[in-house]
Design an enzyme around this catalytic site. Sequence first.
Site, PDB file in Angstrom:
ATOM      1  CE  LYS A  24      -0.727   5.694   7.737  1.00  0.00           C
ATOM      2  NZ  LYS A  24      -1.968   5.738   7.902  1.00  0.00           N
TER       3      LYS A  24
ATOM      4  CG  PHE B 245      -1.989   1.235   1.247  1.00  0.00           C
ATOM      5  CD1 PHE B 245      -3.352   0.934   0.607  1.00  0.00           C
ATOM      6  CD2 PHE B 245      -1.441   2.283   1.586  1.00  0.00           C
ATOM      7  CE1 PHE B 245      -4.054   1.964   0.521  1.00  0.00           C
ATOM      8  CE2 PHE B 245      -2.577   3.476   1.397  1.00  0.00           C
ATOM      9  CZ  PHE B 245      -3.665   3.193   0.871  1.00  0.00           C
TER      10      PHE B 245
ATOM     11  CB  THR C  48      -0.317  25.609  -2.697  1.00  0.00           C
ATOM     12  OG1 THR C  48      -0.868  25.755  -4.078  1.00  0.00           O
ATOM     13  CG2 THR C  48      -0.846  27.082  -2.165  1.00  0.00           C
TER      14      THR C  48
ATOM     15  CG  ASP D  91       5.290   4.046   1.955  1.00  0.00           C
ATOM     16  OD1 ASP D  91       5.448   4.659   2.965  1.00  0.00           O
ATOM     17  OD2 ASP D  91       4.508   3.978   1.036  1.00  0.00           O
TER      18      ASP D  91
HETATM   19  O1  PSZ Z   1      -7.622   3.178   3.286  1.00  0.00           O
HETATM   20  C1  PSZ Z   1      -6.566   4.054   3.298  1.00  0.00           C
HETATM   21  O2  PSZ Z   1      -6.403   4.918   2.345  1.00  0.00           O
HETATM   22  C2  PSZ Z   1      -5.484   4.043   4.249  1.00  0.00           C
HETATM   23  S1  PSZ Z   1      -5.738   3.151   6.041  1.00  0.00           S
HETATM   24  C3  PSZ Z   1      -4.147   3.461   6.195  1.00  0.00           C
HETATM   25  C4  PSZ Z   1      -3.495   3.882   5.010  1.00  0.00           C
HETATM   26  C5  PSZ Z   1      -4.342   4.167   4.244  1.00  0.00           C
HETATM   27  N1  PSZ Z   1      -2.009   4.257   5.102  1.00  0.00           N
HETATM   28  C6  PSZ Z   1      -1.535   5.369   4.208  1.00  0.00           C
HETATM   29  C7  PSZ Z   1      -0.254   5.071   3.856  1.00  0.00           C
HETATM   30  C8  PSZ Z   1       0.601   3.816   3.979  1.00  0.00           C
HETATM   31  O3  PSZ Z   1       0.208   3.285   5.118  1.00  0.00           O
HETATM   32  C9  PSZ Z   1       1.863   3.641   3.590  1.00  0.00           C
HETATM   33  C10 PSZ Z   1       2.719   2.644   3.938  1.00  0.00           C
HETATM   34  N2  PSZ Z   1       2.084   4.454   2.210  1.00  0.00           N
HETATM   35  C11 PSZ Z   1       1.263   5.417   2.178  1.00  0.00           C
HETATM   36  C12 PSZ Z   1       0.148   5.640   2.677  1.00  0.00           C
HETATM   37  C13 PSZ Z   1      -0.749   6.946   2.180  1.00  0.00           C
HETATM   38  O4  PSZ Z   1      -0.789   7.973   3.161  1.00  0.00           O
HETATM   39  P1  PSZ Z   1      -2.025   9.084   3.228  1.00  0.00           P
HETATM   40  O5  PSZ Z   1      -3.056   8.161   3.693  1.00  0.00           O
HETATM   41  O6  PSZ Z   1      -1.511   9.899   4.173  1.00  0.00           O
HETATM   42  O7  PSZ Z   1      -2.114   9.412   1.910  1.00  0.00           O
END
Ligand code: PSZ
Length: 506
Positions: A364, A224, A388, A333
Site C-alpha cells: 500500500k 485480513f 519473476t 502485518d
Molecule cells: O477487499 C480486499 O481485498 C481488500 S480491501 C483492503 C485490503 C484488501 N487490504 C489489503 C491487505 C491488508 O489490509 C492487510 C492488513 N494485509 C494484507 C492485505 C492484502 O494486500 P493486497 O490487497 O495488496 O494483496
Amino acid sequence: MRFLSRNLIGHLRNHAAKSVAATGSVRYQQTATKLASGRPLIANEPAGPAIVTKTIPGPESNRKLQELSQIAETGSVQLFVDYERSLGNYLVDVDGNTLLDVYTQISSLPLGYSHPDLLRLLDDPNHVKAFINRPALGAFPGTDWTDRLQNSLMAVAPPGLRNLCTMSCGSCSNENAFKAIYIWYRTKERGGDTSFTAEELETCMHNQTPGSPPYTILSFSGAFHGRTMGCLSATRSKAIHKIDIPALDWPMANFPQYKYPLEEYVHENQQEDAKCLEETEDLIHKYNAAGKPVAAIVVEPIQAEGGDNHASPEFFQGLQQISKRTGAAFLIDEVQTGGGPTGKMWCHEHFNLPEAPDIVTFSKKMLTGGYYFKEEFKPPQGYRIYNTWMGDPSKVIMLEEVVRVIQRDRLLENVNESGDVLMKGLTTLQNQYPQHINSTRGRGTFIAFDGTNGAKRDTIVNKLKLQGIHSGGCGDKSVRLRPALIFQPHHANIFLNKLETVLSNL
Ligand code: PSZ
C-alpha cells in the site's frame, strides 16, 4: 512556525480529550486557526469539494460501467475516476465531481494524487529507463538497486530489522513471509542442519510429510491478511472473501473486543486482553499436540478490514511473549497500517515491544510490497523465496522520493496534527449525535467511527459522497478514514463540517 512541536501536540491531545465533553457545539474553524499548519502542502489543490451531478456515480460513470461490464465483472466498481484532473487530496470523477478523498485507493496513496515531486521524477531520463525496463530482480538487479533500497525501504525500516525482501503486493508479501517462517521453523527442527533427506525431497513432490510438513499459522477473528490461497486461511473478516475456496486447518484466536470509551472500561478491557492471550497460547499448544505445529502468530496492529479493531500495547507485548515461549514466529502485518498513517512510520512502534517483531510485511503506502525480517529468517539456500519480478524498481524510485517528501514536509507531524483535529471533532460529533454515531477510535489519521448499525453506516457513507467526501466502510458498521499523509487540518475541518451536515439531516 509551520508545525507544532511534538510536546505541544501531546499537550493539545490531552487537552482535547478533557474538553470535548464540555464543548456544546462544534466550531471547527476555530480549531483550524489554532492548529492549521501554514501553507497548503499541495499547490493549486481545489479549495473544497464540488458536486455537479444529482447522484454519485453520475451518468458518465454509469455509462462507462456499462461498457466495462461487457468484458469484466464490475460488482465492486464504485465510480470512474479522472486521474488527469485528480490532485492532492481531491479525486475528480469522470462526471466532474470533485471529492475530498479520505479513503485514497484503499489507503494506498502516501502523497495523494499527482504529487508534483513524483511527477518531476519522470523528467530524469535515467528514471524513464527504470520505468520501462522491468527486471527479474531476484536474478538480474540493476546497478543502483542496493542504493535505491538503502535510500527508500531501509531508510525507514522498523527499528531492529535490517533485512528485506521486496514483492509486488500485500498478499504475496504475506505468502512469502509465511514461507520464510516455515523454512526457519523447519531448519530449527533440524537443529540448524541445512541439508534435506532423500525422503523429504521425494515426499514434498507429492505434497506429503515429511517434505511438506503440516505447519499452521495462527490468526485472529476479524483478521485480513489477503485473498490468495495461503493468506486466505489466515483471513477471517468476511465470509464473501472465503466462501467456496478450499482452506487449511489453521487456528483462530479471538481478537480483543474493547468497550468504549476506553477510559471508562480499563478493567474490563484488561480482562479481555488476558482472556484472548490465554486462548492464543492454549490454541498453540493444542495444535502443536495434534501434530499441526503453529509456526507463526500473524496479527495486524489495527485490524482494518475487520472494522478498525484496536488492541492495547500490552496485548501485543503479550503476543510477543507467547511467540517466544512457544517457538512460533511473531509476524506483524503492516500492509495497511505501515507508511505513516498512524503518526509513526510503523504502527507497532506505538507498542513499546522489548524487541522487534520477527517479520513485518508491507505494501500500500510503501508503493512496493515486501517484508522486513530478522537475519535468522533469511533462507539458508537461494531460490526458495523467489518469483519473476520480486517487486519493481520504478516503485522503489517513487518510494525514495516519498520518503524524502515525508521528511522534508514533516508529514508524520502533519498526520498527528490532522489526526488530533479529526479525533476531537469526531468525539464532539458523537456526543452530539449519539443516535447516529459512536466509538470513535484511531491513531494519527487512521481513524474510524461506528454507525449505530450497518444500514446507518451505509447511509452516512453515501450521503457524505453527495456532500463531496469520499470515505469507506469497514467491518459491519464502521466508517473508516484513510487520508493521504498530506491531509492537513483544513481538510479535516472540511470533512467534519460535511459530516455534521449529514448527521444533522439524518
Ligand atoms: O477487499 C480486499 O481485498 C481488500 S480491501 C483492503 C485490503 C484488501 N487490504 C489489503 C491487505 C491488508 O489490509 C492487510 C492488513 N494485509 C494484507 C492485505 C492484502 O494486500 P493486497 O490487497 O495488496 O494483496
